[in-house]
Design an enzyme around this catalytic site. Structure first.
Site, mmCIF file in Angstrom:
data_model
loop_
_atom_site.group_PDB
_atom_site.id
_atom_site.type_symbol
_atom_site.label_atom_id
_atom_site.label_comp_id
_atom_site.label_asym_id
_atom_site.label_seq_id
_atom_site.Cartn_x
_atom_site.Cartn_y
_atom_site.Cartn_z
ATOM 1 N N ASP A 36 3.570 -3.378 1.391
ATOM 2 C CA ASP A 36 3.200 -2.311 2.321
ATOM 3 C C ASP A 36 4.011 -2.470 3.611
ATOM 4 O OD1 ASP A 36 0.423 -0.368 2.616
ATOM 5 O OD2 ASP A 36 1.564 -0.828 4.443
ATOM 6 N N ILE A 37 4.466 -1.355 4.152
ATOM 7 C CA ILE A 37 5.298 -1.360 5.351
ATOM 8 C C ILE A 37 4.499 -1.768 6.591
ATOM 9 C CG2 ILE A 37 4.982 1.033 6.147
ATOM 10 C CD1 ILE A 37 8.063 1.245 6.258
ATOM 11 N N ASN A 94 -7.754 4.529 -2.207
ATOM 12 C CA ASN A 94 -8.355 5.610 -1.434
ATOM 13 C C ASN A 94 -8.180 6.936 -2.163
ATOM 14 O OD1 ASN A 94 -9.173 4.111 0.897
ATOM 15 N ND2 ASN A 94 -7.033 3.947 1.500
ATOM 16 N N GLN A 101 -7.105 8.649 2.750
ATOM 17 C CA GLN A 101 -5.875 8.524 1.946
ATOM 18 C C GLN A 101 -4.734 9.211 2.686
ATOM 19 O OE1 GLN A 101 -5.995 10.274 -2.015
ATOM 20 N NE2 GLN A 101 -3.886 9.651 -2.456
ATOM 21 N N HIS A 107 -2.327 5.176 -5.673
ATOM 22 C CA HIS A 107 -1.862 3.803 -5.493
ATOM 23 C C HIS A 107 -3.050 2.877 -5.323
ATOM 24 C CE1 HIS A 107 -1.972 5.848 -1.573
ATOM 25 N NE2 HIS A 107 -2.331 4.692 -1.039
ATOM 26 N N HIS A 109 -4.022 -0.757 -3.508
ATOM 27 C CA HIS A 109 -3.633 -1.808 -2.559
ATOM 28 C C HIS A 109 -4.112 -3.149 -3.127
ATOM 29 C CE1 HIS A 109 -3.174 0.936 1.077
ATOM 30 N NE2 HIS A 109 -3.870 1.724 0.260
HETATM 31 P P1 AMP Z 1 -3.423 5.071 1.902
HETATM 32 O O1 AMP Z 1 -4.028 5.231 3.258
HETATM 33 O O2 AMP Z 1 -4.349 4.442 0.910
HETATM 34 O O3 AMP Z 1 -2.815 6.377 1.408
HETATM 35 O O4 AMP Z 1 -2.263 4.018 2.068
HETATM 36 C C1 AMP Z 1 -0.924 4.353 2.265
HETATM 37 C C2 AMP Z 1 -0.188 3.065 2.585
HETATM 38 O O5 AMP Z 1 1.198 3.294 2.421
HETATM 39 C C3 AMP Z 1 -0.383 2.573 4.022
HETATM 40 O O6 AMP Z 1 -0.953 1.256 3.985
HETATM 41 C C4 AMP Z 1 1.037 2.587 4.605
HETATM 42 O O7 AMP Z 1 1.282 1.499 5.470
HETATM 43 C C5 AMP Z 1 1.889 2.511 3.349
HETATM 44 N N1 AMP Z 1 3.236 3.059 3.467
HETATM 45 C C6 AMP Z 1 3.591 4.258 3.980
HETATM 46 N N2 AMP Z 1 4.929 4.430 3.895
HETATM 47 C C7 AMP Z 1 5.411 3.319 3.287
HETATM 48 C C8 AMP Z 1 6.708 2.886 2.889
HETATM 49 N N3 AMP Z 1 7.801 3.629 3.106
HETATM 50 N N4 AMP Z 1 6.847 1.681 2.298
HETATM 51 C C9 AMP Z 1 5.753 0.905 2.079
HETATM 52 N N5 AMP Z 1 4.501 1.251 2.412
HETATM 53 C C10 AMP Z 1 4.332 2.442 3.008
#
Ligand code: AMP
Length: 129
Positions: A36-37, A94, A101, A107, A109
């Site tokens: 995760d970023i 989520n 979400q 996805h 986590h």
């Molecule tokens: P959600 O809130 O469950 O949709 O989680 C989305 C997740 O994606 C968040 O934890 C973000 O930090 C992560 N995210 C968004 N863009 C990127 C990316 N380019 N590379 C890796 N993780 C990302």
């Protein structure tokens, strides 16, 4: 129907197409996993299926059985490869606005690497009006 309402320009679709880089930790026919970023724990990895699924509802209702099995087997394998089987870990997915979400591609986590504390931030939440 699989892919209904799916946005092909979401960030995970772009990662799957190789248009945006990721720190990949695992890939097979059913799943791609990357860091995760914006990590919320010492280990915070995202696992995404390769098909066009908006969220858990979509994936559970429309993905083929081998895609569902392959995806969740990959989640378990990745957690093991990350060394989390013995210390433990948490998985989370989520779905929809109440869950916050952000990315509309299903996805999971994987969190680990420390004592994760209570299941939800903030503890007890009042019921919705
Ligand atoms: P959600 O809130 O469950 O949709 O989680 C989305 C997740 O994606 C968040 O934890 C973000 O930090 C992560 N995210 C968004 N863009 C990127 C990316 N380019 N590379 C890796 N993780 C990302």
């Amino acid at each position: 129907m699989a892919g209904a309402g799916y946005d092909d320009n979401n960030v995970f679709a772009k990662i799957l197409r190789g248009e945006i880089p990721c720190r990949k930790v695992y890939e097979d026919a059913h799943a791609l996993a990357f860091h995760d970023i914006n990590p919320q724990a010492p280990v915070h990895v995202l696992v995404i299926p390769k098909g066009r699924y908006v969220s858990m509802r979509d994936f559970a209702a429309t993905a083929a059985p081998d895609a569902v099995a392959g995806f969740f087997r990959a989640v378990g394998k990745i957690a093991a490869q990350l060394g989390l089987d013995d210390p433990g870990y948490r998985i989370l997915a989520n779905h929809g606005p109440d869950s916050h979400q952000e990315v509309p591609h299903f996805h999971v986590h994987i969190f680990g690497g420390k004592r994760l504390g209570p299941m939800l931030a903030g503890g007890r939440t009042p019921p919705k009006a």
